[in-house]
Enzyme design. Structure first.
Site: not given
Ligand code: CP3
Length: 344
Positions: A26, A30, A39, A76, A153
């Site tokens: 990540r 953010r 964003r 994602d 999911y």
């Molecule tokens: O920097 C990185 O790692 C690359 C991008 C990346 C994202 N998601 C961007 C993202 C990667 C590799 C992921 C993988 C991902 N997505 C996982 C596996 C990793 C982990 O954390 O266990 C999972 C479970 C997801 C599903 C997902 N996407 C969730 C549960 C959420 C969270 C929602 C929240 O509000 O926090 C996301 C959203 C997400 N994916 C964000 C980012 C940067 C945040 C979205 C935003 O900008 O508001």
């Protein structure tokens, strides 16, 4: 021209490295004010994913701003269920959700493994733009969710503390579970091969909900599908990160992958004993340590590096960085890894 930094590829392959490479799960997100600005311009998370120029820009931000040794594609794991036919929403503060789910044999008609590449063309366009901008400065990591986590999911339809519905399905209707897991695996292999063709130089599988299973169910419903993916992807180093799966670490270490990602619950020396010497380990600083002050972060990072030793280690956190961490604290972790010298 600066020399390409391929430390992370060499560490994954077990070759000699001048220092331990570092990146952060990540890292594009953010935690960086510059990410939040892009964003905001995109309007929403999915708006950002669907605009390849902007997705490429936030992929490269951590390389420039944090000095990490790899970029990770900004996308994602949920793009796979969407490409198979289940659209998802990402609502502010509520996380992901799906209107349609797979809970019966009849629901299988909602999904397909045809057209995966066409449906994910926006991701491949992002990869091409990243490669143009990034060149060989650092390697680009591609990724996908592990089949078990994607299954969670698609069956539950949203995040959950217990993932009761997918866990119920594997106990009550294992045939349906295996059919769905196989379809996810097939789609994931198509997707990862295309990521590599477009320029990703290593890949990571995220099994974020591995910890919802036990040793027996993990071996039956998760590992065989991870194995299929690892066997199908031959050309680049592969990392498997299974959060909470300490109970299956020995079996995970038998997978035909190069690197095992460790979450922060696992002691590096214990993990090394279980895994043996043939794999690289990645991780695993507790992300909450970044709430501490700078000297505390440096000390804990140095302790971690010492426990892993100089070879076959890629430094990272034990899960994604929390969005409310100050970017300078994250930079402190990264700089400490880059400055550390192992005692001879
Ligand atoms: O920097 C990185 O790692 C690359 C991008 C990346 C994202 N998601 C961007 C993202 C990667 C590799 C992921 C993988 C991902 N997505 C996982 C596996 C990793 C982990 O954390 O266990 C999972 C479970 C997801 C599903 C997902 N996407 C969730 C549960 C959420 C969270 C929602 C929240 O509000 O926090 C996301 C959203 C997400 N994916 C964000 C980012 C940067 C945040 C979205 C935003 O900008 O508001």
């Amino acid at each position: 021209m600066t020399k390409p930094n391929d430390l992370i590829l060499r560490a994954a392959l077990g070759q000699d490295v001048e220092r331990t490479p570092v990146w952060v799960m990540r890292q594009a997100g953010r935690v960086l004010p510059e990410y939040r600005a892009v964003r905001a311009k995109a309007g929403s998370f999915k708006g950002l994913l669907f605009q390849p120029e902007l997705a490429a820009e936030v992929t490269i931000q951590p390389v420039d701003l944090l000095g990490v040794d790899a970029a990770i594609l900004f996308s994602d794991i949920l793009v796979i269920p969407e490409a198979m036919g289940l659209e998802y929403r990402m609502d502010e503060g509520r996380g992901p959700s799906f209107e349609q789910t797979i809970r019966s044999e009849a629901d299988l008609k909602k999904i397909t493994t045809n057209g995966i590449e066409e449906n994910l063309e926006y991701v491949f366009q992002t990869i091409r733009l990243i490669k143009q901008e990034l060149g060989d400065r650092v390697p680009l990591i591609g990724f996908a969710g592990a089949p078990w986590t994607i299954f969670c999911y698609m069956v539950e339809g949203k995040g959950s503390k217990t993932f009761s519905m997918p866990r119920a399905m594997i106990m009550s209707n294992p045939e349906l579970a295996h059919t769905l897991l196989q379809a996810i695996t097939d789609a994931t292999i198509i997707y990862l091969k295309a990521q590599i063709r477009e320029g990703c130089q290593m890949i990571q599988l995220f099994d974020s909900w591995a910890g919802a299973l036990n040793n027996d169910s993990y071996n039956t419903f998760a590992l065989p599908y991870l194995k299929q993916i690892c066997e199908a992807i031959q050309d680049v180093p592969k990392t498997v990160f299974s959060l909470g799966a300490f109970f299956s670490l020995e079996e995970l270490s038998q997978l035909p992958c190069n690197t095992i990602g460790l979450d922060w619950h696992m002691d590096p020396r214990w993990a090394r004993k279980v895994v043996g010497g043939e794999k690289t380990l990645q991780g695993n600083l507790d992300p909450a340590i970044l709430y501490g002050d700078y000297s505390f972060i440096r000390l804990r990072t140095q302790e971690m590096l010492q426990k892993f030793g100089p070879n076959r280690h890629i430094a990272n956190l034990g899960h994604g960085v929390y969005p409310d961490i100050h970017a300078d604290k994250l930079k402190c972790f990264i700089d400490t890894v880059k400055e550390y010298q192992h005692s001879k």
